[in-house]
Design a protein around this motif. Structure first.
Motif, short mmCIF file in Angstrom:
data_model
loop_
_atom_site.label_atom_id
_atom_site.label_comp_id
_atom_site.label_asym_id
_atom_site.label_seq_id
_atom_site.Cartn_x
_atom_site.Cartn_y
_atom_site.Cartn_z
N ALA A 1 -8.50 -7.00 15.93
CA ALA A 1 -6.92 -6.86 15.78
C ALA A 1 -6.09 -7.34 17.05
O ALA A 1 -6.43 -6.80 18.14
CB ALA A 1 -6.85 -5.34 15.57
N ALA A 2 -5.07 -8.24 16.69
CA ALA A 2 -4.47 -8.58 17.90
C ALA A 2 -2.95 -8.01 17.93
O ALA A 2 -2.52 -7.65 18.88
CB ALA A 2 -4.06 -10.18 17.70
N GLY A 3 -2.69 -7.38 16.72
CA GLY A 3 -1.56 -6.36 16.62
C GLY A 3 -1.09 -6.25 15.12
O GLY A 3 -1.78 -6.32 14.28
N ILE A 4 0.06 -5.45 15.07
CA ILE A 4 0.44 -4.92 13.86
C ILE A 4 1.83 -5.48 13.45
O ILE A 4 2.72 -5.19 14.18
CB ILE A 4 0.28 -3.53 13.64
CG1 ILE A 4 -1.24 -3.11 13.85
CG2 ILE A 4 0.82 -2.97 12.17
CD1 ILE A 4 -1.10 -1.40 13.96
N ASP A 5 1.88 -6.21 12.26
CA ASP A 5 3.51 -6.52 11.86
C ASP A 5 3.91 -5.39 10.79
O ASP A 5 2.82 -4.97 10.15
CB ASP A 5 3.30 -7.88 11.28
CG ASP A 5 3.20 -9.11 12.17
OD1 ASP A 5 3.57 -8.74 13.56
OD2 ASP A 5 2.82 -10.13 12.01
N GLY A 6 5.00 -5.34 10.96
CA GLY A 6 5.53 -4.15 9.58
C GLY A 6 7.13 -4.28 9.70
O GLY A 6 7.83 -4.98 10.47
N VAL A 7 7.42 -3.66 8.57
CA VAL A 7 8.71 -3.40 8.13
C VAL A 7 8.76 -1.95 7.53
O VAL A 7 8.13 -1.63 6.79
CB VAL A 7 9.39 -4.68 7.42
CG1 VAL A 7 8.85 -4.75 6.11
CG2 VAL A 7 10.98 -4.61 7.33
N GLU A 8 10.01 -1.40 7.75
CA GLU A 8 10.36 -0.16 7.18
C GLU A 8 11.83 -0.33 6.17
O GLU A 8 12.63 -0.56 6.52
CB GLU A 8 10.43 1.04 7.93
CG GLU A 8 10.61 2.26 7.38
CD GLU A 8 10.48 3.59 8.81
OE1 GLU A 8 10.81 4.41 8.21
OE2 GLU A 8 10.65 2.81 9.66
N TRP A 9 11.46 0.39 5.10
CA TRP A 9 12.60 0.26 3.97
C TRP A 9 13.14 1.69 4.01
O TRP A 9 12.20 2.76 3.77
CB TRP A 9 12.24 -0.10 2.65
CG TRP A 9 13.36 -0.09 1.64
CD1 TRP A 9 14.48 -1.04 1.51
CD2 TRP A 9 13.67 0.77 0.59
NE1 TRP A 9 15.36 -0.83 0.42
CE2 TRP A 9 15.00 0.31 -0.05
CE3 TRP A 9 13.10 2.12 0.25
CZ2 TRP A 9 15.51 1.30 -1.03
CZ3 TRP A 9 13.68 2.64 -0.77
CH2 TRP A 9 14.66 2.22 -1.55
N SER A 10 14.35 1.97 4.00
CA SER A 10 15.14 3.39 3.96
C SER A 10 15.70 3.49 2.61
O SER A 10 16.59 2.73 2.20
CB SER A 10 16.16 3.36 5.02
OG SER A 10 16.95 4.76 4.93
#
Length: 239
Positions: A50-59
Motif C-alpha cells: 500500500a502506497a496510500g489511501i484515497d477517500g472522500v466523506e459525505w455528510s
C-alpha cells in the motif's frame, strides 16, 4: 495508472471500501440513519503493497462530499470512532445514501474525481531474508474481532486452528496453505496484543503463474476480514 500506482482490486466499484458513520454505537443497530458515508480506496504499488489511501466523506447534514483525511486517520487510531462505524457493501451504502436524501450513489469513476488529499502510508524496501523466489506480506488491521467475527474469518479463509482462538493471549489463531495459478500461498491470522490490532501474514512462493494472483488474493482476504469489523490499516512487505 498515470500516477504509477494501481487500485486495490481493479478500477471498478469492487476496489472501493464503504463505511457508514453513526452518531452513537447504539444507532448502528437501531435503524437510525447514519451521519455520513466514508468511501476509501487503497492505492497500491506494483508489488501490491500500500502506497496510500484515497477517500472522500459525505455528510447527511450538508448533503455534500468533502475531505475525509481526518476521519480516515482517526478511524484507525480511535476505538470510539470505530464503535460508531460499520463496514458495508456498495449496495448497502447506496441504500443509506438514498435514505438520507442523497439520491443515487455516484459510480466509482465519479467518486474518484472527488478524492482530494491522499493519505500516504510509510513505505520501505523489503528486507532480504534470504528466501529467493518468495515474498512475505502483512495486512494490518485496527480493532478487535468478536467470537462470531473470528469464526467467520476462520471459515472464509479456511484457517486450521493453531491455538484456542478464545484465549486472548493466543497470537496465531489459524493458518492455511493453497496453490493457485502456480504459486503456493500460506497465510495466518495473528492477534497483535489483546484488543489492539490484528494482522494477516501471507507468504508467497512464486511459480510460473501471473503475479496478479497475489493482488487478487490479498484483496479478497482483506475484504473478508474488513466485513467482520476490522479496519485495514496498510499492506506491507517484509521480503
Amino acid at each position: 495508472m498515470s500516477d504509477g500506482v494501481q487500485r486495490a482490486g481493479g478500477a471498478d466499484d469492487a476496489s472501493l471500501d464503504h463505511y457508514l458513520i453513526f452518531a452513537t454505537p447504539e444507532d448502528r443497530d437501531r435503524g437510525v440513519p447514519p451521519l455520513g458515508i466514508l468511501v476509501e480506496e487503497f492505492v497500491l504499488c506494483d508489488d501490491y503493497t500500500a502506497a496510500g489511501i484515497d477517500g472522500v466523506e459525505w455528510s447527511s447534514a450538508t448533503g455534500a462530499w468533502g475531505d475525509s483525511s481526518a476521519t480516515s486517520r482517526n478511524l484507525r487510531t480511535d476505538a470510539l470512532l470505530r464503535s460508531r462505524v460499520i463496514a458495508v457493501s456498495r449496495h448497502d451504502a447506496s441504500d443509506a445514501y438514498k435514505a438520507c436524501g442523497g439520491g443515487e450513489l455516484p459510480p466509482a469513476a465519479e467518486i474518484r474525481t472527488l478524492f482530494r488529499e491522499r493519505q500516504p502510508l510509510p513505505a520501505a524496501a523489503p528486507l532480504d531474508l534470504g528466501a529467493t523466489g518468495s515474498r512475505r506480506y502483512r495486512v494490518l488491521f485496527a480493532g478487535e474481532l468478536g467470537g462470531d467475527g473470528l469464526a467467520n474469518v476462520r471459515s472464509a479463509l479456511r484457517l486450521e486452528p493453531v491455538a484456542d482462538p478464545a484465549d486472548p493471549l493466543a497470537r496465531v489463531v489459524g493458518t492455511a496453505t493453497v496453490t493457485a495459478e502456480g504459486h503456493t500461498f500460506t497465510w495466518e491470522m495473528r492477534r497483535i496484543g489483546p484488543g489492539i490490532a490484528w494482522c494477516l501474514d501471507m507468504t508467497v512462493r512464486l511459480g510460473a503463474g501471473p503475479e496478479s494472483t497475489i493482488g487478487v488474493l490479498l484483496h479478497h482476504h482483506r475484504q473478508v476480514i474488513r466485513e467482520q469489523g476490522l479496519i485495514p490499516v496498510t499492506i506491507e512487505r517484509f521480503a
